[in-house]
Design an enzyme around this catalytic site. Structure first.
Site, PDB file in Angstrom:
ATOM      1  N   HIS A 117       0.849  -1.202   0.000  1.00 45.07           N
ATOM      2  CA  HIS A 117       0.000   0.000   0.000  1.00 45.07           C
ATOM      3  C   HIS A 117       0.883   1.250   0.000  1.00 45.07           C
ATOM      4  CE1 HIS A 117      -1.594   3.344   2.356  1.00 45.07           C
ATOM      5  NE2 HIS A 117      -2.793   3.044   1.897  1.00 45.07           N
ATOM      6  N   ASN A 118       1.880   1.277   0.872  1.00 45.52           N
ATOM      7  CA  ASN A 118       2.755   2.449   0.941  1.00 45.52           C
ATOM      8  C   ASN A 118       3.590   2.594  -0.326  1.00 45.52           C
ATOM      9  OD1 ASN A 118       1.745   2.453   3.541  1.00 45.52           O
ATOM     10  ND2 ASN A 118       3.665   3.095   4.447  1.00 45.52           N
TER      11      ASN A 118
END
Ligand code: NAP
Length: 484
Positions: free
Chosen positions: A193-194
Protein backbone atom coordinates in the site's frame (compact mmCIF):
# COMPACT_ATOMS: atom_id res chain seq x y z
CA UNK A 1 -0.40 3.16 41.24
CA UNK A 2 -2.01 -0.21 40.83
CA UNK A 3 -5.23 -0.81 39.00
CA UNK A 4 -8.27 -0.69 41.36
CA UNK A 5 -9.80 -4.11 41.97
CA UNK A 6 -13.07 -2.87 40.42
CA UNK A 7 -11.21 -2.33 37.14
CA UNK A 8 -9.50 -5.75 37.01
CA UNK A 9 -10.57 -7.66 33.94
CA UNK A 10 -12.90 -4.92 32.70
CA UNK A 11 -11.20 -3.57 29.59
CA UNK A 12 -12.17 -5.15 26.26
CA UNK A 13 -9.04 -3.93 24.55
CA UNK A 14 -5.73 -2.40 25.61
CA UNK A 15 -3.30 -0.05 23.91
CA UNK A 16 0.34 0.23 24.94
CA UNK A 17 2.34 3.01 23.30
CA UNK A 18 0.47 6.30 23.55
CA UNK A 19 2.32 8.64 21.23
CA UNK A 20 0.20 10.26 18.52
CA UNK A 21 -0.97 7.01 16.86
CA UNK A 22 -1.63 4.93 19.98
CA UNK A 23 -3.35 7.81 21.72
CA UNK A 24 -5.70 8.35 18.81
CA UNK A 25 -6.42 4.65 18.36
CA UNK A 26 -7.23 4.37 22.08
CA UNK A 27 -9.59 7.35 21.78
CA UNK A 28 -11.21 5.79 18.71
CA UNK A 29 -11.84 2.52 20.63
CA UNK A 30 -13.29 4.52 23.55
CA UNK A 31 -15.56 6.55 21.28
CA UNK A 32 -16.97 3.29 19.97
CA UNK A 33 -18.00 2.25 23.46
CA UNK A 34 -15.13 -0.06 24.35
CA UNK A 35 -13.50 0.12 27.76
CA UNK A 36 -9.85 0.72 26.88
CA UNK A 37 -6.85 -0.21 29.02
CA UNK A 38 -4.05 2.28 28.36
CA UNK A 39 -0.33 2.10 29.09
CA UNK A 40 2.85 3.81 28.00
CA UNK A 41 6.49 3.38 29.02
CA UNK A 42 6.51 6.97 30.24
CA UNK A 43 3.47 7.23 32.49
CA UNK A 44 2.96 10.96 31.90
CA UNK A 45 1.59 10.20 28.43
CA UNK A 46 -1.00 7.84 29.91
CA UNK A 47 -2.02 10.43 32.47
CA UNK A 48 -2.37 13.18 29.88
CA UNK A 49 -4.51 10.97 27.63
CA UNK A 50 -6.92 10.25 30.46
CA UNK A 51 -6.91 13.86 31.67
CA UNK A 52 -7.45 15.40 28.23
CA UNK A 53 -9.88 12.93 26.68
CA UNK A 54 -12.09 11.48 29.41
CA UNK A 55 -15.07 12.66 27.36
CA UNK A 56 -14.25 10.09 24.66
CA UNK A 57 -15.29 7.17 26.88
CA UNK A 58 -13.88 4.81 29.50
CA UNK A 59 -10.13 4.45 29.93
CA UNK A 60 -8.39 2.25 32.50
CA UNK A 61 -4.90 3.71 32.96
CA UNK A 62 -2.00 1.67 34.36
CA UNK A 63 1.54 2.65 35.15
CA UNK A 64 2.94 -0.88 35.09
CA UNK A 65 2.61 -3.44 32.35
CA UNK A 66 1.43 -5.98 34.94
CA UNK A 67 -1.47 -3.77 36.01
CA UNK A 68 -2.28 -3.02 32.37
CA UNK A 69 -2.55 -6.74 31.61
CA UNK A 70 -4.58 -7.33 34.76
CA UNK A 71 -7.12 -4.74 33.68
CA UNK A 72 -7.99 -6.67 30.51
CA UNK A 73 -10.80 -9.19 30.15
CA UNK A 74 -9.86 -12.66 28.86
CA UNK A 75 -8.85 -13.57 26.25
CA UNK A 76 -6.82 -10.38 26.42
CA UNK A 77 -6.42 -8.17 23.37
CA UNK A 78 -3.39 -5.91 23.52
CA UNK A 79 -2.53 -3.42 20.79
CA UNK A 80 1.13 -2.39 20.68
CA UNK A 81 1.61 1.00 19.02
CA UNK A 82 5.29 1.82 19.53
CA UNK A 83 8.24 2.50 17.27
CA UNK A 84 8.85 -0.37 14.85
CA UNK A 85 11.96 -2.55 15.30
CA UNK A 86 13.75 -3.05 18.61
CA UNK A 87 11.19 -1.07 20.68
CA UNK A 88 8.44 -3.43 19.49
CA UNK A 89 10.55 -6.47 20.47
CA UNK A 90 11.22 -4.88 23.88
CA UNK A 91 7.51 -4.37 24.52
CA UNK A 92 6.67 -7.91 23.38
CA UNK A 93 9.36 -9.31 25.71
CA UNK A 94 7.86 -7.44 28.67
CA UNK A 95 4.30 -8.35 27.78
CA UNK A 96 4.48 -12.05 26.91
CA UNK A 97 5.35 -13.43 30.38
CA UNK A 98 2.23 -11.70 31.72
CA UNK A 99 -0.14 -13.26 29.18
CA UNK A 100 -1.91 -16.63 28.96
CA UNK A 101 -2.56 -19.01 26.06
CA UNK A 102 -5.31 -17.70 23.77
CA UNK A 103 -4.49 -14.02 24.40
CA UNK A 104 -4.04 -11.81 21.33
CA UNK A 105 -1.11 -9.46 20.81
CA UNK A 106 -1.64 -6.93 18.03
CA UNK A 107 1.33 -5.06 16.55
CA UNK A 108 -0.24 -2.06 14.83
CA UNK A 109 3.06 -0.27 14.14
CA UNK A 110 4.83 -0.16 10.80
CA UNK A 111 6.74 -3.42 11.20
CA UNK A 112 8.68 -4.98 8.34
CA UNK A 113 6.73 -8.13 7.46
CA UNK A 114 9.63 -10.64 7.99
CA UNK A 115 9.77 -9.39 11.60
CA UNK A 116 6.06 -10.11 11.89
CA UNK A 117 6.54 -13.64 10.51
CA UNK A 118 9.30 -14.19 13.11
CA UNK A 119 7.28 -12.77 16.01
CA UNK A 120 4.14 -14.70 15.06
CA UNK A 121 6.06 -17.98 15.07
CA UNK A 122 7.63 -17.19 18.46
CA UNK A 123 4.34 -16.21 20.11
CA UNK A 124 2.53 -19.19 18.59
CA UNK A 125 5.02 -21.38 20.52
CA UNK A 126 3.75 -19.71 23.69
CA UNK A 127 0.13 -20.36 22.72
CA UNK A 128 -0.48 -16.68 21.92
CA UNK A 129 -1.99 -15.14 18.81
CA UNK A 130 0.20 -12.49 17.22
CA UNK A 131 -1.61 -10.20 14.79
CA UNK A 132 0.65 -7.98 12.68
CA UNK A 133 -1.67 -5.23 11.55
CA UNK A 134 -1.20 -2.51 8.97
CA UNK A 135 -2.84 0.77 9.95
CA UNK A 136 -3.03 3.52 7.38
CA UNK A 137 -4.31 7.06 7.53
CA UNK A 138 -1.88 8.76 9.90
CA UNK A 139 -3.00 10.36 13.13
CA UNK A 140 -6.25 11.67 11.67
CA UNK A 141 -7.18 8.20 10.43
CA UNK A 142 -6.27 6.58 13.75
CA UNK A 143 -8.73 8.87 15.51
CA UNK A 144 -11.58 9.02 13.02
CA UNK A 145 -11.31 5.75 11.10
CA UNK A 146 -8.22 4.21 9.52
CA UNK A 147 -7.87 1.51 6.92
CA UNK A 148 -6.83 -1.56 8.93
CA UNK A 149 -5.00 -4.60 7.51
CA UNK A 150 -4.75 -7.34 10.17
CA UNK A 151 -2.81 -10.56 9.64
CA UNK A 152 -2.64 -13.52 12.02
CA UNK A 153 -4.94 -16.48 12.51
CA UNK A 154 -8.57 -16.61 11.42
CA UNK A 155 -9.35 -17.61 15.02
CA UNK A 156 -7.89 -14.37 16.36
CA UNK A 157 -9.80 -12.37 13.77
CA UNK A 158 -13.09 -13.90 14.90
CA UNK A 159 -12.85 -12.08 18.24
CA UNK A 160 -10.61 -9.14 17.33
CA UNK A 161 -12.07 -8.39 13.88
CA UNK A 162 -15.41 -6.92 15.02
CA UNK A 163 -13.60 -4.42 17.28
CA UNK A 164 -11.20 -3.36 14.51
CA UNK A 165 -14.02 -3.15 11.98
CA UNK A 166 -15.98 -0.94 14.36
CA UNK A 167 -13.21 1.68 14.56
CA UNK A 168 -12.18 1.51 10.89
CA UNK A 169 -13.25 3.91 8.15
CA UNK A 170 -16.50 3.00 6.37
CA UNK A 171 -17.30 3.47 2.71
CA UNK A 172 -20.92 2.88 1.68
CA UNK A 173 -21.34 1.34 5.14
CA UNK A 174 -18.60 -1.25 4.49
CA UNK A 175 -15.68 -1.33 6.97
CA UNK A 176 -12.19 -0.65 5.63
CA UNK A 177 -10.86 -3.64 7.55
CA UNK A 178 -10.74 -7.33 6.78
CA UNK A 179 -8.65 -10.35 7.69
CA UNK A 180 -5.74 -10.23 5.22
CA UNK A 181 -4.14 -13.62 5.87
CA UNK A 182 -1.77 -15.51 8.20
CA UNK A 183 1.32 -14.18 10.01
CA UNK A 184 2.99 -11.38 8.00
CA UNK A 185 0.23 -10.89 5.41
CA UNK A 186 -1.21 -7.76 7.03
CA UNK A 187 2.08 -5.92 7.31
CA UNK A 188 3.04 -7.07 3.82
CA UNK A 189 -0.11 -5.58 2.31
CA UNK A 190 0.44 -2.36 4.27
CA UNK A 191 3.97 -2.21 2.84
CA UNK A 192 2.71 -2.56 -0.73
CA UNK A 193 0.00 0.00 0.00
CA UNK A 194 2.75 2.45 0.94
CA UNK A 195 4.76 1.52 -2.17
CA UNK A 196 1.72 2.26 -4.33
CA UNK A 197 1.38 5.55 -2.45
CA UNK A 198 4.95 6.40 -3.52
CA UNK A 199 4.07 5.68 -7.16
CA UNK A 200 0.80 7.62 -7.03
CA UNK A 201 2.52 10.67 -5.53
CA UNK A 202 5.37 10.59 -8.06
CA UNK A 203 2.92 10.33 -10.97
CA UNK A 204 1.00 13.33 -9.68
CA UNK A 205 4.26 15.25 -9.25
CA UNK A 206 5.26 14.46 -12.84
CA UNK A 207 1.86 15.64 -14.11
CA UNK A 208 2.37 18.90 -12.21
CA UNK A 209 5.86 19.29 -13.66
CA UNK A 210 4.60 18.72 -17.21
CA UNK A 211 1.85 21.31 -16.83
CA UNK A 212 4.38 23.76 -15.40
CA UNK A 213 6.95 23.16 -18.13
CA UNK A 214 4.54 22.80 -21.05
CA UNK A 215 2.11 25.58 -20.26
CA UNK A 216 4.21 27.83 -18.03
CA UNK A 217 1.28 27.54 -15.63
CA UNK A 218 1.51 28.85 -12.06
CA UNK A 219 0.99 26.59 -9.07
CA UNK A 220 -2.54 27.93 -8.37
CA UNK A 221 -3.47 27.48 -12.04
CA UNK A 222 -2.28 23.88 -11.89
CA UNK A 223 -4.18 23.50 -8.62
CA UNK A 224 -7.36 24.37 -10.51
CA UNK A 225 -6.60 21.64 -13.06
CA UNK A 226 -6.19 19.09 -10.26
CA UNK A 227 -9.41 20.28 -8.60
CA UNK A 228 -11.23 19.69 -11.90
CA UNK A 229 -9.59 16.26 -12.28
CA UNK A 230 -10.85 15.37 -8.81
CA UNK A 231 -14.41 15.37 -10.13
CA UNK A 232 -13.71 12.55 -12.62
CA UNK A 233 -11.96 9.15 -12.89
CA UNK A 234 -8.96 10.41 -10.93
CA UNK A 235 -11.03 11.38 -7.88
CA UNK A 236 -8.89 10.53 -4.86
CA UNK A 237 -7.53 11.90 -1.63
CA UNK A 238 -4.08 12.48 -3.17
CA UNK A 239 -5.48 14.51 -6.08
CA UNK A 240 -7.59 16.52 -3.65
CA UNK A 241 -4.59 17.19 -1.41
CA UNK A 242 -2.52 18.19 -4.44
CA UNK A 243 -5.12 20.77 -5.51
CA UNK A 244 -5.14 22.22 -2.00
CA UNK A 245 -1.38 22.37 -1.65
CA UNK A 246 -0.92 23.98 -5.08
CA UNK A 247 -3.41 26.72 -4.31
CA UNK A 248 -1.85 27.54 -0.92
CA UNK A 249 0.07 30.83 -0.59
CA UNK A 250 3.18 31.08 1.60
CA UNK A 251 2.44 33.60 4.34
CA UNK A 252 6.06 34.73 4.67
CA UNK A 253 6.71 35.54 1.00
CA UNK A 254 3.28 35.80 -0.60
CA UNK A 255 4.48 33.29 -3.20
CA UNK A 256 2.81 29.98 -4.05
CA UNK A 257 3.72 27.67 -1.18
CA UNK A 258 5.18 24.87 -3.33
CA UNK A 259 7.55 27.38 -4.96
CA UNK A 260 9.32 27.95 -1.63
CA UNK A 261 9.51 24.26 -0.63
CA UNK A 262 12.90 22.57 -1.22
CA UNK A 263 12.84 19.98 -4.01
CA UNK A 264 14.49 17.12 -2.11
CA UNK A 265 12.34 14.23 -0.88
CA UNK A 266 13.28 11.32 1.37
CA UNK A 267 12.87 7.63 0.69
CA UNK A 268 12.99 5.25 3.61
CA UNK A 269 11.07 2.50 5.31
CA UNK A 270 8.18 1.04 3.44
CA UNK A 271 8.98 2.41 -0.03
CA UNK A 272 12.44 0.90 0.05
CA UNK A 273 11.16 -2.39 1.52
CA UNK A 274 8.57 -2.67 -1.26
CA UNK A 275 11.21 -2.27 -3.95
CA UNK A 276 13.59 -4.69 -2.24
CA UNK A 277 10.79 -7.24 -2.00
CA UNK A 278 9.82 -6.69 -5.65
CA UNK A 279 13.39 -7.64 -6.56
CA UNK A 280 13.32 -10.67 -4.25
CA UNK A 281 10.10 -11.89 -5.84
CA UNK A 282 11.15 -10.96 -9.39
CA UNK A 283 8.01 -8.86 -9.86
CA UNK A 284 8.52 -5.75 -12.01
CA UNK A 285 7.09 -3.00 -9.83
CA UNK A 286 8.68 -0.34 -12.00
CA UNK A 287 6.27 2.46 -11.02
CA UNK A 288 7.05 2.04 -7.31
CA UNK A 289 10.77 1.58 -7.99
CA UNK A 290 11.02 4.68 -10.19
CA UNK A 291 9.11 6.67 -7.60
CA UNK A 292 11.52 5.55 -4.89
CA UNK A 293 14.57 6.28 -7.05
CA UNK A 294 13.12 9.66 -8.07
CA UNK A 295 13.06 10.60 -4.39
CA UNK A 296 16.65 9.36 -4.07
CA UNK A 297 17.70 11.44 -7.09
CA UNK A 298 16.00 14.52 -5.69
CA UNK A 299 18.08 14.09 -2.54
CA UNK A 300 21.36 13.46 -4.39
CA UNK A 301 22.71 16.93 -3.69
CA UNK A 302 26.37 16.52 -4.82
CA UNK A 303 25.38 14.82 -8.08
CA UNK A 304 22.75 17.45 -8.84
CA UNK A 305 25.20 20.25 -8.07
CA UNK A 306 27.76 18.67 -10.41
CA UNK A 307 25.24 18.34 -13.23
CA UNK A 308 23.16 21.52 -12.91
CA UNK A 309 24.04 23.98 -15.67
CA UNK A 310 26.78 21.65 -16.90
CA UNK A 311 25.07 18.75 -18.66
CA UNK A 312 23.64 19.99 -21.96
CA UNK A 313 19.90 19.68 -22.49
CA UNK A 314 19.69 20.20 -26.25
CA UNK A 315 15.96 20.76 -26.04
CA UNK A 316 13.58 22.88 -28.09
CA UNK A 317 11.41 25.64 -26.72
CA UNK A 318 8.07 24.14 -25.72
CA UNK A 319 5.07 25.84 -27.34
CA UNK A 320 1.90 23.92 -26.66
CA UNK A 321 -0.57 24.94 -29.38
CA UNK A 322 -3.72 23.74 -27.61
CA UNK A 323 -3.42 23.95 -23.79
CA UNK A 324 -6.80 22.27 -23.23
CA UNK A 325 -5.82 19.27 -25.36
CA UNK A 326 -2.45 19.06 -23.61
CA UNK A 327 -4.07 19.08 -20.16
CA UNK A 328 -6.37 16.27 -21.28
CA UNK A 329 -3.39 14.30 -22.63
CA UNK A 330 -1.60 14.63 -19.28
CA UNK A 331 -4.74 13.52 -17.45
CA UNK A 332 -5.06 10.42 -19.61
CA UNK A 333 -1.35 9.64 -19.25
CA UNK A 334 -1.63 10.01 -15.49
CA UNK A 335 -4.60 7.68 -15.32
CA UNK A 336 -2.96 5.03 -17.51
CA UNK A 337 0.31 5.20 -15.55
CA UNK A 338 -1.62 4.91 -12.31
CA UNK A 339 -3.39 1.77 -13.53
CA UNK A 340 0.04 0.29 -14.33
CA UNK A 341 1.38 1.12 -10.84
CA UNK A 342 -1.61 -0.52 -9.16
CA UNK A 343 -1.51 -3.49 -11.53
CA UNK A 344 2.13 -4.04 -10.59
CA UNK A 345 1.43 -3.67 -6.85
CA UNK A 346 -1.35 -6.24 -7.02
CA UNK A 347 1.00 -8.59 -8.92
CA UNK A 348 3.43 -8.23 -6.05
CA UNK A 349 0.70 -9.11 -3.53
CA UNK A 350 -0.26 -12.16 -5.62
CA UNK A 351 3.36 -13.34 -5.85
CA UNK A 352 4.01 -12.98 -2.12
CA UNK A 353 0.68 -14.57 -1.30
CA UNK A 354 1.62 -17.61 -3.39
CA UNK A 355 5.12 -17.78 -1.92
CA UNK A 356 3.96 -17.60 1.72
CA UNK A 357 0.63 -19.43 1.31
CA UNK A 358 -1.28 -16.36 2.49
CA UNK A 359 -4.25 -16.72 0.10
CA UNK A 360 -4.81 -12.94 -0.04
CA UNK A 361 -8.04 -11.77 -1.67
CA UNK A 362 -6.83 -8.85 -3.81
CA UNK A 363 -10.33 -7.51 -4.41
CA UNK A 364 -10.84 -7.27 -0.65
CA UNK A 365 -7.56 -5.33 -0.33
CA UNK A 366 -8.77 -2.75 -2.86
CA UNK A 367 -12.04 -2.56 -0.94
CA UNK A 368 -10.41 -1.78 2.44
CA UNK A 369 -8.22 0.90 0.82
CA UNK A 370 -11.26 2.88 -0.36
CA UNK A 371 -11.43 4.85 2.88
CA UNK A 372 -9.24 5.93 5.77
CA UNK A 373 -5.91 5.66 3.97
CA UNK A 374 -3.75 7.90 1.83
CA UNK A 375 -4.46 6.14 -1.49
CA UNK A 376 -8.21 6.14 -0.94
CA UNK A 377 -9.99 6.62 -4.23
CA UNK A 378 -13.20 5.72 -5.99
CA UNK A 379 -11.05 4.03 -8.63
CA UNK A 380 -10.44 1.18 -6.13
CA UNK A 381 -14.06 0.05 -6.60
CA UNK A 382 -13.09 -0.81 -10.17
CA UNK A 383 -10.22 -2.96 -8.91
CA UNK A 384 -12.48 -4.82 -6.49
CA UNK A 385 -14.94 -5.44 -9.34
CA UNK A 386 -12.13 -6.73 -11.57
CA UNK A 387 -11.10 -9.34 -8.96
CA UNK A 388 -14.74 -10.22 -8.35
CA UNK A 389 -15.02 -11.00 -12.05
CA UNK A 390 -11.89 -13.16 -11.84
CA UNK A 391 -10.23 -13.83 -8.49
CA UNK A 392 -7.18 -15.27 -10.30
CA UNK A 393 -6.82 -12.42 -12.79
CA UNK A 394 -3.15 -12.66 -13.87
CA UNK A 395 -2.88 -8.98 -14.79
CA UNK A 396 -5.13 -6.15 -13.63
CA UNK A 397 -4.41 -4.28 -16.89
CA UNK A 398 -5.96 -7.18 -18.78
CA UNK A 399 -9.31 -6.88 -17.01
CA UNK A 400 -11.76 -5.68 -19.69
CA UNK A 401 -12.62 -2.48 -17.80
CA UNK A 402 -8.99 -1.46 -17.35
CA UNK A 403 -7.95 -2.55 -20.83
CA UNK A 404 -10.64 -0.27 -22.27
CA UNK A 405 -9.87 2.58 -19.85
CA UNK A 406 -6.17 2.55 -20.73
CA UNK A 407 -6.80 2.01 -24.46
CA UNK A 408 -8.71 5.26 -24.43
CA UNK A 409 -5.55 7.09 -23.36
CA UNK A 410 -2.68 5.20 -25.01
CA UNK A 411 -2.16 7.71 -27.83
CA UNK A 412 -2.20 10.59 -25.35
CA UNK A 413 0.22 8.70 -23.08
CA UNK A 414 2.67 8.29 -25.96
CA UNK A 415 2.40 11.98 -26.90
CA UNK A 416 3.06 13.04 -23.32
CA UNK A 417 6.06 10.74 -22.77
CA UNK A 418 7.52 11.71 -26.16
CA UNK A 419 7.04 15.43 -25.47
CA UNK A 420 8.64 15.05 -22.05
CA UNK A 421 11.69 13.40 -23.64
CA UNK A 422 11.98 15.99 -26.42
CA UNK A 423 11.68 18.88 -23.99
CA UNK A 424 13.88 17.44 -21.27
CA UNK A 425 11.30 17.05 -18.50
CA UNK A 426 12.10 13.99 -16.34
CA UNK A 427 9.09 11.68 -16.14
CA UNK A 428 10.53 8.40 -14.82
CA UNK A 429 7.22 7.01 -13.60
CA UNK A 430 5.17 8.04 -16.67
CA UNK A 431 7.88 6.74 -19.01
CA UNK A 432 8.59 3.47 -17.22
CA UNK A 433 4.87 2.75 -16.93
CA UNK A 434 4.46 3.14 -20.67
CA UNK A 435 7.55 0.96 -21.23
CA UNK A 436 6.04 -1.69 -18.94
CA UNK A 437 2.76 -1.49 -20.85
CA UNK A 438 4.55 -2.01 -24.15
CA UNK A 439 6.73 -4.72 -22.63
CA UNK A 440 3.95 -6.75 -21.10
CA UNK A 441 1.83 -6.60 -24.27
CA UNK A 442 4.75 -7.42 -26.65
CA UNK A 443 4.53 -10.47 -28.89
CA UNK A 444 8.25 -10.94 -28.55
CA UNK A 445 10.78 -9.26 -26.26
CA UNK A 446 14.53 -9.02 -26.89
CA UNK A 447 15.19 -11.47 -24.05
CA UNK A 448 16.03 -13.97 -26.81
CA UNK A 449 19.25 -12.01 -27.37
CA UNK A 450 19.94 -11.85 -23.62
CA UNK A 451 19.63 -15.63 -23.43
CA UNK A 452 21.97 -16.08 -26.42
CA UNK A 453 24.53 -13.71 -24.87
CA UNK A 454 24.38 -15.55 -21.54
CA UNK A 455 24.90 -18.85 -23.28
CA UNK A 456 27.86 -17.40 -25.21
CA UNK A 457 29.86 -16.13 -22.23
CA UNK A 458 28.62 -18.37 -19.42
CA UNK A 459 27.13 -21.55 -20.96
CA UNK A 460 23.89 -20.64 -19.21
CA UNK A 461 21.88 -22.57 -21.85
CA UNK A 462 18.70 -21.48 -23.62
CA UNK A 463 15.36 -22.83 -24.70
CA UNK A 464 14.11 -22.77 -28.28
CA UNK A 465 10.83 -21.58 -29.74
CA UNK A 466 10.46 -24.61 -32.01
CA UNK A 467 11.05 -27.57 -29.69
CA UNK A 468 11.22 -28.51 -26.01
CA UNK A 469 14.45 -28.98 -24.10
CA UNK A 470 17.46 -27.04 -22.87
CA UNK A 471 20.31 -26.28 -25.27
CA UNK A 472 23.85 -24.94 -25.39
CA UNK A 473 25.90 -23.89 -28.40
CA UNK A 474 29.63 -24.63 -28.32
CA UNK A 475 30.55 -21.02 -29.05
CA UNK A 476 34.30 -21.40 -28.58
CA UNK A 477 34.45 -24.62 -30.60
CA UNK A 478 32.59 -25.74 -33.67
CA UNK A 479 29.36 -23.92 -32.72
CA UNK A 480 27.41 -27.13 -32.81
CA UNK A 481 24.28 -27.18 -30.66
CA UNK A 482 24.13 -29.59 -27.76
CA UNK A 483 21.08 -30.75 -25.85
CA UNK A 484 21.52 -30.34 -22.05
P1 NAP B 1 6.56 6.69 17.52
O1 NAP B 1 7.15 8.05 17.58
O2 NAP B 1 6.88 5.82 16.38
O3 NAP B 1 6.90 5.92 18.87
C1 NAP B 1 6.77 6.52 20.13
C2 NAP B 1 6.15 5.55 21.11
O4 NAP B 1 6.97 4.37 21.23
C3 NAP B 1 6.04 6.15 22.49
O5 NAP B 1 4.87 5.68 23.09
C4 NAP B 1 7.28 5.59 23.17
O6 NAP B 1 7.18 5.55 24.57
C5 NAP B 1 7.29 4.19 22.62
N1 NAP B 1 8.58 3.52 22.74
C6 NAP B 1 9.70 3.78 22.04
N2 NAP B 1 10.69 2.94 22.41
C7 NAP B 1 10.17 2.13 23.38
C8 NAP B 1 10.68 1.05 24.14
N3 NAP B 1 11.94 0.62 23.97
N4 NAP B 1 9.86 0.47 25.03
C9 NAP B 1 8.59 0.88 25.18
N5 NAP B 1 8.04 1.90 24.47
C10 NAP B 1 8.82 2.50 23.58
O7 NAP B 1 4.96 6.85 17.67
P2 NAP B 1 3.82 7.05 16.57
O8 NAP B 1 4.18 8.10 15.58
O9 NAP B 1 2.58 7.19 17.35
O10 NAP B 1 3.81 5.67 15.77
C11 NAP B 1 3.59 4.43 16.42
C12 NAP B 1 3.71 3.31 15.40
O11 NAP B 1 2.73 3.51 14.39
C13 NAP B 1 5.05 3.24 14.66
O12 NAP B 1 5.38 1.91 14.43
C14 NAP B 1 4.78 3.96 13.38
O13 NAP B 1 5.64 3.55 12.34
C15 NAP B 1 3.34 3.52 13.12
N6 NAP B 1 2.57 4.41 12.26
C16 NAP B 1 2.68 5.75 12.37
C17 NAP B 1 1.91 6.55 11.54
C18 NAP B 1 1.99 8.04 11.68
O14 NAP B 1 1.36 8.73 10.85
N7 NAP B 1 2.70 8.57 12.67
C19 NAP B 1 1.04 6.00 10.62
C20 NAP B 1 0.92 4.63 10.55
C21 NAP B 1 1.69 3.85 11.38
P3 NAP B 1 7.67 6.82 25.45
O15 NAP B 1 6.52 7.78 25.48
O16 NAP B 1 7.98 6.24 26.78
O17 NAP B 1 8.89 7.39 24.79
Amino acid sequence: MSVPSSAVGTAQIGVTGLAVMGRNLARNFARHGYTVAVHNRTFARTQSLVADHAADGTFVPSESMADFVASLERPRKVVIMVQAGAPTDAVIAELVPLLEPGDIVVDAGNAHFPDTVRREAALREAGLHFVGTGVSGGEEGALNGPSIMPGGTAESYASLGPILEAISAKVDGVPCCTHVGPDGAGHFVKMVHNGIEYADMQLIAEAYDLLRAGLGATAPEIGEVFAAWNTGDLESYLIEVTAEVLSHTDAATGRPFVDVVADAAEQKGTGRWTVQNGLDLGVPITGIAEATFARALSGSAPQRAAARGVLPADTLEWNVPDPGAFIEDVRLALYASKVVAYSQGFDQIAAASAQHGWDIDRGAMARIWRGGCIIRARFLDRITQAYERDAHLPLLLADPYFTAAVANGVAAWRRVVAAAAVHGVPTPAFSSSLAYYDGVRAERLPANLIQAQRDFFGAHTYRRTDRDGTFHTDWSGDRAEQTW
